[in-house]
Scaffold this active site. Structure first.
Site, PDB file in Angstrom:
ATOM      1  N   TYR A 190      38.675  11.998  37.395  1.00 31.21           N
ATOM      2  CA  TYR A 190      37.871  13.019  38.069  1.00 31.21           C
ATOM      3  C   TYR A 190      37.760  12.708  39.564  1.00 31.21           C
ATOM      4  O   TYR A 190      37.939  13.591  40.410  1.00 31.21           O
ATOM      5  CB  TYR A 190      36.484  13.088  37.439  1.00 31.21           C
ATOM      6  CG  TYR A 190      35.550  14.043  38.134  1.00 31.21           C
ATOM      7  CD1 TYR A 190      35.689  15.416  37.982  1.00 31.21           C
ATOM      8  CD2 TYR A 190      34.533  13.573  38.968  1.00 31.21           C
ATOM      9  CE1 TYR A 190      34.838  16.304  38.639  1.00 31.21           C
ATOM     10  CE2 TYR A 190      33.682  14.451  39.624  1.00 31.21           C
ATOM     11  CZ  TYR A 190      33.836  15.808  39.457  1.00 31.21           C
ATOM     12  OH  TYR A 190      33.009  16.683  40.110  1.00 31.21           O
ATOM     13  N   GLY A 237      27.937  27.081  41.360  1.00 33.64           N
ATOM     14  CA  GLY A 237      28.499  28.376  41.704  1.00 33.64           C
ATOM     15  C   GLY A 237      27.507  29.500  41.506  1.00 33.64           C
ATOM     16  O   GLY A 237      27.385  30.400  42.347  1.00 33.64           O
ATOM     17  N   GLY A 253      25.596  26.493  37.035  1.00 32.59           N
ATOM     18  CA  GLY A 253      25.500  25.400  38.001  1.00 32.59           C
ATOM     19  C   GLY A 253      25.565  25.799  39.457  1.00 32.59           C
ATOM     20  O   GLY A 253      24.944  26.758  39.907  1.00 32.59           O
TER      21      GLY A 253
END
Length: 251
Positions: free
Chosen positions: A140, A14, A12
């Site tokens: 989240y 990163g 993703g």
């Protein structure tokens, strides 16, 4: 040559951010819980390190091995989707340990070297869900909203040392494993609680039926992180992706 340390590089945002900095000639210290050279093949300027942001010993070892860096990108995170009542307290703690306390721990570990040389940049990856309340994402969202407020405050105290701290707010990414992993974790822990099942299914059905709108690509996030890292005048928080930008503008 400038050096960036990036957490959560196994996929993703990163992974794309590591590639983005490498392409621009930076030395990249890419960290993963389980380093895999197949994910980021050997390249000039690339170093792979093992790092678990929830483990203080792992943090200390990785920061020591990384040596002097110029930018720390706190990208590692885990997703979650469920009603509050369907989320075990242990899961809530796990999410905050990674998404919130992991960021704080990484910054504490790196701060002494930034302060000593009176330079350095922290880029904390948050989320555009902090801009617009959505159901089933309360835990989240809370873990990421805490990072927004924390970064805004800590940036003021670090300015005296010529250290910058800023946040990047990615939008909805359809080409990463993040949302799929979040839903899989929820199902593994028992799914939606029965009183919320119909409500949750109606939300998911609307998401599936909704016409395609603007979304976020990993490259959008990598470019935003690059700007946050290299532009002293970069606004913070900085939305990344067409949908995040629309939300930030009230859309």
């Amino acid at each position: 040559m400038n050096t960036v340390m990036i957490t959560g590089c196994s996929s993703g945002f990163g992974l794309e951010t590591a590639r983005h900095f490498l392409d621009r000639g930076w030395t990249v210290v890419a960290t993963m819980r389980n380093p895999d050279p197949a994910v980021l093949p050997a390249a000039d300027g690339l170093r792979l390190l093992r790092l678990d942001v929830t483990d203080s010993e792992s943090i200390e070892n990785a920061v020591t091995e990384a040596g002097e860096i110029d930018v720390l990108v706190n990208n590692a995170g885990i997703g979650w989707m469920n009603a509050l009542e369907g989320t075990p307290l242990a899961t809530i703690r796990e999410i905050f340990e990674t998404n919130t306390f992991g960021v704080m721990a990484m910054m504490q570990a790196v701060l002494p070297q930034f302060r000593a040389k009176k330079s350095g940049v922290f880029v904390n990856v948050s989320s555009s869900v902090t801009l617009k309340s959505l159901p089933l994402l309360s835990i989240y969202t809370a873990s990421k909203a805490a990072i927004n407020a924390f970064t805004e405050s800590v940036a003021i105290e670090l300015a005296a040392f010529d250290i910058r701290a800023c946040t990047v707010l990615p939008g909805r990414a359809m080409t990463t494993r993040f949302s799929q992993t979040a839903q899989a974790r929820m199902k593994d822990e028992g799914g939606f609680p029965e009183p919320y099942a119909d409500f949750a299914e109606s939300i998911l059905a609307r998401m599936r039926a909704a016409p395609e709108g603007p979304t976020t690509e990993p490259q959008d996030v990598a470019e935003a992180i690059w700007r946050a890292a290299t532009d002293p005048d970069c606004p913070s928080p900085l939305p990344a992706g067409a949908d995040a930008i629309a939300w930030a503008n009230g859309g």
